[in-house]
Design a protein around this motif. Structure first.
Motif, mmCIF file in Angstrom:
data_model
loop_
_atom_site.group_PDB
_atom_site.id
_atom_site.type_symbol
_atom_site.label_atom_id
_atom_site.label_comp_id
_atom_site.label_asym_id
_atom_site.label_seq_id
_atom_site.Cartn_x
_atom_site.Cartn_y
_atom_site.Cartn_z
ATOM 1 N N HIS A 16 0.841 -1.201 0.000
ATOM 2 C CA HIS A 16 0.000 0.000 0.000
ATOM 3 C C HIS A 16 0.878 1.253 0.000
ATOM 4 N N ARG A 17 1.945 1.221 0.770
ATOM 5 C CA ARG A 17 2.851 2.373 0.887
ATOM 6 C C ARG A 17 3.461 2.750 -0.463
ATOM 7 N N ILE A 18 3.933 1.758 -1.222
ATOM 8 C CA ILE A 18 4.659 2.083 -2.466
ATOM 9 C C ILE A 18 3.724 2.273 -3.670
ATOM 10 N N LEU A 19 2.455 1.873 -3.528
ATOM 11 C CA LEU A 19 1.515 2.070 -4.642
ATOM 12 C C LEU A 19 1.116 3.532 -4.754
ATOM 13 N N ARG A 20 0.927 3.992 -5.987
ATOM 14 C CA ARG A 20 0.384 5.322 -6.208
ATOM 15 C C ARG A 20 -1.114 5.311 -5.924
ATOM 16 N N ALA A 21 -1.663 6.466 -5.659
ATOM 17 C CA ALA A 21 -3.124 6.573 -5.536
ATOM 18 C C ALA A 21 -3.754 6.087 -6.834
ATOM 19 N N ASP A 22 -4.808 5.305 -6.709
ATOM 20 C CA ASP A 22 -5.458 4.653 -7.855
ATOM 21 C C ASP A 22 -4.610 3.551 -8.467
ATOM 22 N N GLY A 23 -3.563 3.107 -7.753
ATOM 23 C CA GLY A 23 -2.736 1.988 -8.206
ATOM 24 C C GLY A 23 -3.398 0.651 -7.889
ATOM 25 N N LEU A 24 -2.944 -0.384 -8.593
ATOM 26 C CA LEU A 24 -3.577 -1.706 -8.508
ATOM 27 C C LEU A 24 -2.619 -2.755 -7.939
ATOM 28 N N LEU A 25 -3.136 -3.550 -7.011
ATOM 29 C CA LEU A 25 -2.429 -4.740 -6.518
ATOM 30 C C LEU A 25 -3.143 -5.960 -7.071
#
Length: 293
Positions: free
Chosen positions: A145-154
């Motif tokens: 969650h920390r390294i994902l951009r806003a609106d990023g997908l896991l």
């Protein structure tokens, strides 16, 4: 997060280092699940600029993602350096001097429970059958969650509790030790995603059963993909010949149509990191509101 059991990361790294040469030959299941994950991406209209393949192994998923997103930067992370060296394309020195049409790819040796990347630096985190090797799934999702951009997908796959149930059953009749790693339930994984502020998590599961001629072939495949037991506190040393024969005898009772089954419960999930309007606030406003900097 393995029902209170701890995976020995040094032994895990060593197992994957040893397995790297034989991995692709044995990893039919990994490739099949990777293909099924890629098919799911067809329904998601999203073009990430930076893709992280978390637990990349010998790079099959990275290669497929590279073909699908040719303009994206790819970062492959694995705990075993030899896996990464197998994943790196064998380009000649003159090809490396010609960056035209070449996708930018980076290879990082690291643990996905402690990702060595900046906050909000990745658009898509892809993880195929790696989360089951994490001791603390809660912490791993917090890192993602920390390294994902806003609106990023896991997007990920992992093994569920019924994985290798036949082997577990055979061993259970013989002694009280854990000879097969424990895996986390799909619903618990969904809860952890919500706890770590991921939005709209989608979880589903399917069973895939491989068949083998004999128990030795089952064990050989597990060892070849680095997936034999690496639990700390496990029984030290090899099982005695007599016990091993008993295990084989128990497994043989499950033979159907001349083959031995090995069931894998495959859990799939994807979730988004929602846009946080607080990220638009200036440091001064954050301070006035009592928010962390």
């Amino acid at each position: 997060m393995h029902s209170g059991q701890i995976l020995d990361k040094k032994q895990l790294r060593a197992a994957f280092e040893r397995a790297s040469a034989s991995y692709d030959h044995a990893a039919v299941l990994q490739r099949e699940i990777s293909n099924r994950m890629l098919a799911r991406l067809e329904y998601i209209k999203y073009k990430p600029d930076v893709i992280l393949d978390a637990g990349s192994g010998t790079g099959y998923g990275s290669q497929q993602l590279g073909k699908r997103y040719p303009s994206s930067q790819l970062i492959a992370v694995d705990i075993a350096w030899t896996m990464l060296s197998h994943a790196r394309p064998n380009t000649t020195w003159w090809q490396r001097l010609l960056p035209l049409q070449q996708q930018r790819s980076d290879y990082v040796c690291g643990d996905i429970e402690q990702l060595p990347f900046k906050n909000a630096s990745v658009g898509l985190i892809w993880s195929n059958l790696a989360l089951q090797w994490c001791n603390d799934l809660d912490r791993t999702f917090a890192e993602m969650h920390r390294i994902l951009r806003a609106d990023g997908l896991l997007m990920f796959s992992t093994f569920g509790p019924d994985t290798l149930k036949e082997l577990r059953q055979a061993f259970a009749k013989i002694d009280g030790y854990n000879h097969v790693n424990r895996f986390v339930d799909m619903h618990d994984i969904g809860d952890l995603l919500v706890n770590n502020r991921f939005s709209t998590p989608v979880m589903d599961m399917e069973y895939i059963t491989l068949t083998y001629d004999d128990v030795i072939s089952v064990m050989r495949d597990l060892k070849a993909i680095g997936a034999h037991n690496v639990l700390q506190g496990r029984q030290q040393g090899l099982m005695g010949k007599n016990k091993w024969q008993q295990v084989i005898g128990e497994y043989e009772k499950l033979r159907r149509d001349g083959k031995l089954p090995a069931t894998f419960e495959v859990v799939y999930g994807h979730a988004w990191k929602p846009f946080d309007p607080r990220s638009m606030l200036t440091p001064e406003t954050r301070r006035q509101l009592g928010l962390p900097p």
